[in-house]
Each structure stands twice: as structure tokens, then as C-alpha cells.
Design an enzyme around this catalytic site. Structure first.
Site, mmCIF file in Angstrom:
data_model
loop_
_atom_site.group_PDB
_atom_site.id
_atom_site.type_symbol
_atom_site.label_atom_id
_atom_site.label_comp_id
_atom_site.label_asym_id
_atom_site.label_seq_id
_atom_site.Cartn_x
_atom_site.Cartn_y
_atom_site.Cartn_z
ATOM 1 N N LEU A 331 -85.433 -17.406 102.047
ATOM 2 C CA LEU A 331 -85.653 -18.266 100.885
ATOM 3 C C LEU A 331 -85.310 -17.514 99.615
ATOM 4 O O LEU A 331 -85.596 -16.317 99.491
ATOM 5 C CB LEU A 331 -87.119 -18.681 100.809
ATOM 6 C CG LEU A 331 -87.722 -19.504 101.947
ATOM 7 C CD1 LEU A 331 -89.024 -20.145 101.488
ATOM 8 C CD2 LEU A 331 -86.772 -20.552 102.466
ATOM 9 N N GLY A 376 -86.243 -16.499 106.257
ATOM 10 C CA GLY A 376 -85.467 -17.737 106.326
ATOM 11 C C GLY A 376 -84.091 -17.517 106.952
ATOM 12 O O GLY A 376 -83.545 -18.425 107.591
ATOM 13 N N ASN A 400 -90.736 -12.042 108.517
ATOM 14 C CA ASN A 400 -91.593 -11.038 107.887
ATOM 15 C C ASN A 400 -92.507 -11.638 106.813
ATOM 16 O O ASN A 400 -92.991 -10.925 105.931
ATOM 17 C CB ASN A 400 -90.725 -9.947 107.262
ATOM 18 C CG ASN A 400 -89.789 -10.504 106.199
ATOM 19 O OD1 ASN A 400 -89.427 -11.676 106.252
ATOM 20 N ND2 ASN A 400 -89.415 -9.684 105.239
ATOM 21 N N GLU A 401 -92.748 -12.954 106.885
ATOM 22 C CA GLU A 401 -93.496 -13.638 105.829
ATOM 23 C C GLU A 401 -94.827 -12.980 105.510
ATOM 24 O O GLU A 401 -95.203 -12.860 104.349
ATOM 25 C CB GLU A 401 -93.735 -15.109 106.202
ATOM 26 C CG GLU A 401 -92.566 -16.026 105.920
ATOM 27 C CD GLU A 401 -91.483 -15.933 106.978
ATOM 28 O OE1 GLU A 401 -91.586 -15.070 107.867
ATOM 29 O OE2 GLU A 401 -90.529 -16.719 106.903
HETATM 30 C C1 LIG Z 1 -101.347 -23.347 104.659
HETATM 31 C C2 LIG Z 1 -99.920 -22.950 104.942
HETATM 32 C C3 LIG Z 1 -98.967 -23.889 104.372
HETATM 33 C C4 LIG Z 1 -97.559 -23.495 104.626
HETATM 34 C C5 LIG Z 1 -97.108 -22.525 103.626
HETATM 35 C C6 LIG Z 1 -95.731 -22.180 103.920
HETATM 36 C C7 LIG Z 1 -95.290 -21.067 103.057
HETATM 37 C C8 LIG Z 1 -94.105 -20.508 103.683
HETATM 38 C C9 LIG Z 1 -93.227 -20.038 102.738
HETATM 39 C C10 LIG Z 1 -92.147 -19.432 102.893
HETATM 40 C C11 LIG Z 1 -91.396 -19.046 104.019
HETATM 41 C C12 LIG Z 1 -90.549 -18.104 103.647
HETATM 42 C C13 LIG Z 1 -89.497 -17.604 104.385
HETATM 43 C C14 LIG Z 1 -88.667 -16.683 103.511
HETATM 44 O O1 LIG Z 1 -87.498 -16.678 103.724
HETATM 45 S S1 LIG Z 1 -89.331 -15.741 102.283
HETATM 46 C C15 LIG Z 1 -88.035 -14.632 101.771
HETATM 47 C C16 LIG Z 1 -88.182 -13.389 102.491
HETATM 48 N N1 LIG Z 1 -87.041 -12.544 102.288
HETATM 49 C C17 LIG Z 1 -87.140 -11.240 102.285
HETATM 50 O O2 LIG Z 1 -88.187 -10.695 102.425
HETATM 51 C C18 LIG Z 1 -85.864 -10.480 102.085
HETATM 52 C C19 LIG Z 1 -85.975 -9.645 100.874
HETATM 53 N N2 LIG Z 1 -84.744 -8.934 100.644
HETATM 54 C C20 LIG Z 1 -84.424 -7.785 101.262
HETATM 55 O O3 LIG Z 1 -85.131 -7.283 102.094
HETATM 56 C C21 LIG Z 1 -83.144 -7.155 100.869
HETATM 57 O O4 LIG Z 1 -82.720 -7.701 99.673
HETATM 58 C C22 LIG Z 1 -82.042 -7.294 101.893
HETATM 59 C C23 LIG Z 1 -81.829 -8.746 102.314
HETATM 60 C C24 LIG Z 1 -82.362 -6.461 103.127
HETATM 61 C C25 LIG Z 1 -80.718 -6.786 101.291
HETATM 62 O O5 LIG Z 1 -80.897 -5.473 100.830
HETATM 63 P P1 LIG Z 1 -79.890 -4.862 99.739
HETATM 64 O O6 LIG Z 1 -78.501 -5.125 100.160
HETATM 65 O O7 LIG Z 1 -80.295 -3.456 99.525
HETATM 66 O O8 LIG Z 1 -80.118 -5.766 98.451
HETATM 67 P P2 LIG Z 1 -81.261 -5.586 97.387
HETATM 68 O O9 LIG Z 1 -82.563 -5.455 98.033
HETATM 69 O O10 LIG Z 1 -80.854 -4.506 96.456
HETATM 70 O O11 LIG Z 1 -81.224 -6.996 96.642
HETATM 71 C C26 LIG Z 1 -80.172 -7.340 95.767
HETATM 72 C C27 LIG Z 1 -80.675 -8.394 94.800
HETATM 73 O O12 LIG Z 1 -81.059 -9.561 95.545
HETATM 74 C C28 LIG Z 1 -82.398 -9.919 95.205
HETATM 75 N N3 LIG Z 1 -83.012 -10.531 96.372
HETATM 76 C C29 LIG Z 1 -83.164 -10.008 97.570
HETATM 77 N N4 LIG Z 1 -83.753 -10.873 98.400
HETATM 78 C C30 LIG Z 1 -84.031 -11.975 97.674
HETATM 79 C C31 LIG Z 1 -84.647 -13.220 97.988
HETATM 80 N N5 LIG Z 1 -85.121 -13.526 99.184
HETATM 81 N N6 LIG Z 1 -84.727 -14.122 97.008
HETATM 82 C C32 LIG Z 1 -84.251 -13.860 95.776
HETATM 83 N N7 LIG Z 1 -83.658 -12.682 95.435
HETATM 84 C C33 LIG Z 1 -83.541 -11.758 96.380
HETATM 85 C C34 LIG Z 1 -83.020 -8.607 94.833
HETATM 86 O O13 LIG Z 1 -84.138 -8.836 94.059
HETATM 87 C C35 LIG Z 1 -81.905 -7.966 94.066
HETATM 88 O O14 LIG Z 1 -81.880 -8.619 92.798
HETATM 89 P P3 LIG Z 1 -81.353 -7.889 91.481
HETATM 90 O O15 LIG Z 1 -79.897 -7.729 91.700
HETATM 91 O O16 LIG Z 1 -81.681 -8.837 90.398
HETATM 92 O O17 LIG Z 1 -82.085 -6.601 91.372
#
Ligand SMILES: CCCCCCCC/C=C\C=C\CC(=O)SCCNC(=O)CCNC(=O)[C@H](O)C(C)(C)COP(=O)(O)OP(=O)(O)OC[C@H]1O[C@@H](n2cnc3c(N)ncnc32)[C@H](O)[C@@H]1OP(=O)(O)O
Length: 525
Positions: A331, A376, A400-401
């Protein structure tokens, strides 16, 4: 997001089982209809039934004796169908007929709605209809039981035909490659061939005489086009056009290259059988830097999926990433962090929609995971039918939520459970585990782990394996396996949206999302 169309060439069901069966029976070849019959490109989203078609060619032939008549069962079932059958059968045997446009496809008999013929010659359905062996396969193929008339009946009436229901899974190049005949066979010496028209990508099978081979070649004029050509070493390449006249142009273009390249140990030239065409779309996610699922990307994905589903020329999609090192970061947290409830609701509905579409898609979806695949991203991959992961310890996959302080919704959990089982899901979900490739393979989260440069080709091979199964059977089975899970969300979609919105809009959750995003940004710095 990038959508690339490529073509997987498919051999026809009657890919010869021995050299004798095809080339030494001169008698059969002489009588072989020089205007081969073809089936429309795979379209068996419909139940197994016969669709007969042929490609008209030029030139007149002397009329053979009239056909014996429509099969009795057919006549009893439908006089109209019977009449059609009678006249078509007559025409097929060379009786004088009204002028028909050369190259047009004529449906000889079908109780299905007539399918539109693709306009582009690339999309023109085609394949070699080889009567020999048709009866044999008919008996053993489950689809034959539901044919309005059997292969045997049709053969008895003298019609050489290509009932789609007789398509045999084992005729795919990959299957053929895995066929006993090749299992213990040394792979051929690598063949490199490239000219201005064509370059050989891969050669399957052996180079010994009497061995089949298949070539995967790339046609330069058609950059995303991959041609699968098959044949038997040592035979005459001039057979190719009669096997598949509509593809003559390509065969002629391609023949000089691979044939010459392979002819060294096997004779002066090789026959190329260019058979049934299958179309596969390669969908590349492109939302830099990490392919986060923004509302825009979700919408694009849903629209593209819908388009491809509606375009009957496609049977499969390979989903991959255009961003280096990341398949999909899940997400887009910026879409749910600091946004109003209405936006969060719209966003979540788009996410639900994508999951539903992918999970129940009638197309074969193969995920070519060429980067990190958390949360996601993992769900996108799990909604596919098959997952191929690049072997790089940095490319971890999982839900990993919990590590973000959020909870996976029930349908993500269900998808996880359906894939890796209850106990493994229980553990992985609570711990928020992200699996490196070897562990992902072990737990069953992915189906194959291959070197990074082989992800796309392996995905294509996997696709071929899945496409070898008749669509209707595969689709119904997929539906049977997945519908209950999807229905659960469909029944409570609004409630799920409400839950999501009220959950993510909580102050505590907003704070933890903000902190997480901050951490990601700092980590980069
Ligand atoms: C009662 C219950 C009711 C039900 C409730 C339901 C609630 C459920 C809700 C949600 C379900 C969610 C599922 C999801 O998908 S949550 C998102 C989880 N994602 C992550 O944890 C991934 C995070 N990102 C990373 O680990 C890394 O970025 C990676 C993908 C491994 C890539 O690494 P790398 O190449 O080193 O890139 P950077 O980390 O340097 O990131 C570059 C820029 O991108 C931004 N970024 C990264 N991930 C996200 C993201 N998911 N969303 C938005 N932006 C993201 C990061 O901040 C860097 O930004 P910037 O360039 O501005 O510094």
C-alpha cells in the site's frame, strides 16, 4: 505501468508422436488437405465443445464424392446445425462452393456464438489441423465427452477437422520438453543464430535425427514477439507453409535462420511447425521508486485487467516490475496517512477491487517477482496463479503488517492461509515475517526461485505450462478453489471498508504510520 504484449507460440495437438506418423506416410500426406483446417486461437473460456474452422486457400480442387451426411445424433438434436454440418462437410471435401475470400476463416460447425476473427494477421487464429491421431486423442480427452458430435463421427464422414476439445495439454513445448523422450536426453549444443530477421533464443529438444526440436526465436520486426517453432530434425522445411499457411510469411522469414543454424548435425534443413498462437500480456508495474500501490496505480491495474479479460485473444498475464530491486512495496502509505476518511474509503475500495479481480481472474496470472515484495506487494503476488521469485536475499516476501502496527484484513489473511496453510500463516502473520527466497520457496509462498536473469523466461515457461490446460477446466477449478474466499469479502465489502477507515483514521494508527514512513525516509538518508 507498462503493458507489453508478447506471443507464445503453441504447437498444435497433433504434434507428431513419431517421425513415421508424420513424414513417412506419404499416402496420408498426399491426401492431406492442402488447405489445412485450423481452430480459432484458444478461446476455450467456453465449455468444451467443438469449434471447427478452416482457412481458405487459393486454387481449385476436383470435387471428391459428397459426404455421407450429417451425423444422426446431430440431425436429431438440431436440424439447422445438421444442415450447416452437411454443407460445410461438403465444402471441406472440395465440392464446388461459392467464392470465399482467401485467408478468411470459415466456421464449419459450432453451436457456440461465432467468435470475431481478429483483424490483424498477427492475431489471426491458426494452427495445423492434422487429422491423423485426432480420433485417438478424442477418446482419451475428457472434453470429447461433451462434444456435440465425436471426433470419430466426424472422421467417419470424411471431414478433416480440428475440434478444439481435442487439444492435448502434452502438446505444449514445455510439456514436450519434459516428455519421456527428452527427460534423459542431453540438451543440444547451444545454437546461436542471429540475422536481421530473427534470433534464436532457445532450442528445446535434441539435434539427433528423428528427434523433435522446438525453437524459441525472436522476430526483430516484431520486438515483443516470440515465435515457437517445432519440427523434426532432417525434414524438409518446405512442409512448414502447408502446416500453417497463414503464418507463411513468418515461417519464411524465420526459416532461413534457425533451420540453417540447426542443420549442422541433422541434415540440410529442418521443418518448422508454427502452430497455434497464444497471446500473453506482460504487465510491468511502474510507479517509481518502489511501486507503492497508489490510488492511480490501483485504478490503472484494474482497468488493464478488465481490458485484457475482455479481449478474448489473451489467455494470460505475466505481472512484473519495471522498478529496479522492488516488485511492489505494498500500500502507498501516503494514501492513508494524513488523509480524510472519504479518501481512505475510496482507496480501500480500489484495493478490494484489484484483489477481487486478480483473485478470480479467468486469465492465467503469473507473478515474475523481480524485487522486494512486502505486504500489499505480496498480496498482489498471492492473487496470481503462480509465483516465480528472483534468487536474491534482499528480495523478501511476506505480510509484515503487524510490524507497522496494523492488522491484515481477513481476506489478506485468507489468501495467505490458502497459499501456505493455517499454521505457517498464523506464525508468519503474527511475526510479520518477510521471507528470503529460499524460505519463501520452502514455506510455499512462491513456486520457483531462479537466478534473477531467468525470472522472465521462467515465468513464460510457467505460463506455457498453465496455458496447456484447457481454459474452461482450469477456470472452473480456479473458481471452485477461490470463490468462497472471494465471496466472503463480497458479502461484507462495505463493512470491511468501514473497518479499514475507522482503523487507519485512529490517531494512534496515524501516528504509527507516520513514524514508519519517517523511518523509511531516514533509512534512505
Ligand atoms: C479491525 C481491523 C480492521 C482492518 C484493518 C485493516 C488495516 C490493514 C491495512 C493495511 C494493509 C496494509 C498492507 C500494506 O501493504 S502496508 C505497506 C507496507 N509496506 C512496507 O512495509 C514496505 C516499506 N518499504 C520498504 O520496506 C522499502 O521501501 C523497500 C520496498 C524494501 C524498498 O527499499 P529501497 O529500495 O531501499 O527503497 P527505500 O526504502 O529507500 O524507499 C524509497 C522511497 O519510497 C518510499 N516508500 C517505501 N515504501 C513505501 C510505501 N509502502 N508507501 C509509500 N512510500 C514508500 C520511502 O519512504 C522512500 O521515500 P523517499 O524517497 O521520499 O525517502
Amino acid at each position: 505501468m507498462d503493458l507489453i504484449h508478447c506471443c507464445v507460440r503453441w504447437p498444435w495437438k497433433n504434434f507428431p508422436t513419431s517421425k513415421t506418423s508424420l513424414f513417412q506416410k506419404e499416402e496420408r500426406l498426399r491426401h492431406y488437405n492442402p488447405l489445412p483446417l485450423t481452430v480459432p486461437a484458444f478461446s476455450n473460456r467456453m465449455p468444451a465443445q467443438c469449434v471447427f474452422s478452416r482457412i481458405e486457400g487459393k486454387g481449385k480442387r476436383s470435387p471428391p464424392p459428397p459426404p455421407g451426411g450429417a451425423p444422426a445424433k446431430l440431425a436429431a438434436a438440431s436440424p439447422v446445425a445438421s444442415r450447416k454440418w452437411r454443407s460445410s462437410a461438403h465444402a471441406l471435401r472440395g465440392a464446388p462452393r461459392r467464392a470465399q475470400t482467401p485467408g478468411s476463416v470459415t466456421y464449419v460447425q459450432s453451436n457456440l456464438p461465432r467468435r470475431p476473427v481478429p483483424r490483424s494477421p498477427r492475431l489471426r487464429p491458426g494452427g495445423a489441423a492434422r487429422a491423423p491421431g485426432a480420433g485417438r486423442t478424442a477418446r482419451s480427452h475428457p472434453g470429447a465427452a461433451t462434444c456435440p458430435f465425436s471426433a470419430k463421427m466426424a472422421l467417419a464422414s470424411g471431414v478433416r477437422f480440428a475440434p478444439r476439445a481435442l487439444l492435448r495439454p502434452w502438446s505444449s513445448p514445455v510439456e514436450l520438453f519434459h516428455h519421456d523422450r527428452y527427460r534423459h536426453h542431453e540438451p543440444p549444443a547451444p545454437v546461436h543464430y542471429e540475422d536481421k530477421h530473427v534470433s534464436v533464443v532457445k532450442v528445446w529438444g535434441g539435434t539427433e535425427p528423428s528427434r523433435y526440436f522446438l525453437i524459441t526465436a525472436r522476430i526483430h520486426k516484431w520486438p515483443s514477439g516470440i515465435l515457437r517453432l517445432g519440427g523434426i530434425n532432417g525434414d524438409d522445411i518446405s512442409e512448414a507453409p502447408r502446416v500453417c499457411p497463414w503464418a507463411r510469411r513468418w515461417v519464411q522469414t524465420a526459416s532461413a535462420g534457425p533451420a540453417a543454424a540447426l542443420s549442422t548435425g541433422a541434415g540440410p534443413s529442418l521443418p518448422l511447425f508454427l502452430l497455434l498462437a497464444e497471446w500473453v500480456a506482460v504487465m510491468k508495474l511502474r510507479n517509481p521508486p518502489v511501486n507503492a500501490l497508489s490510488l492511480e496505480l490501483l485504478t490503472e491495474l484494474v482497468i488493464s485487467l478488465e481490458k485484457l479479460e475482455n479481449d478474448k485473444t489473451f489467455r494470460g498475464i505475466i505481472l512484473t516490475s519495471d522498478c529496479p530491486r522492488v516488485f511492489c512495496a505494498g500500500l502507498d502509505l501516503t494514501e492513508i496517512c494524513g488523509r480524510n476518511p472519504a479518501h481512505c474509503a475510496e482507496y480501500w475500495k480500489a484495493m478490494q477491487e484489484l484483489w477481487l479481480r486478480m483473485y478470480l481472474s479467468s486469465l492465467v496470472l503469473v507473478a515474475a517477482i523481480n524485487g522486494a515484495c512486502p505486504a500489499g506487494g505480496c498480496i498482489i503476488a498471492l492473487s496470481c496463479d503462480c509465483r516465480v521469485l528472483a534468487d536474491n536475499p534482499k528480495y523478501r516476501i511476506g505480510l509484515n503488517e503487524t510490524l507497522l502496527g496494523i492488522i491484515a484484513p481477513f481476506w489478506l489473511k485468507d489468501t495467505y492461509v490458502n497459499t501456505i496453510g493455517h499454521r505457517a500463516s498464523e506464525q508468519a502473520l503474527q511475526l510479520g515475517s518477510l521471507f528470503p527466497p529460499a524460505e519463501a520457496l520452502q514455506v510455499g509462498l512462491v513456486d520457483q526461485v531462479v537466478p534473477e536473469d531467468q525470472v522472465q523466461s521462467t515465468a513464460l515457461s510457467e505460463m506455457a505450462r498453465w496455458l496447456a490446460v484447457p481454459d474452461h477446466a482450469r477456470q472452473l477449478t480456479k473458481n471452485m478453489m477461490r470463490k468462497a474466499t472471494a465471496d466472503r469479502l463480497l458479502r461484507q465489502r462495505d463493512a470491511d471498508t468501514q473497518n479499514f477507515v475507522s482503523f487507519v483514521c485512529r490517531d494512534s494508527i496515524q501516528k504509527s504510520l507516520q513514524a514508519y514512513l519517517e523511518k523509511l525516509r531516514q533509512r534512505k538518508g
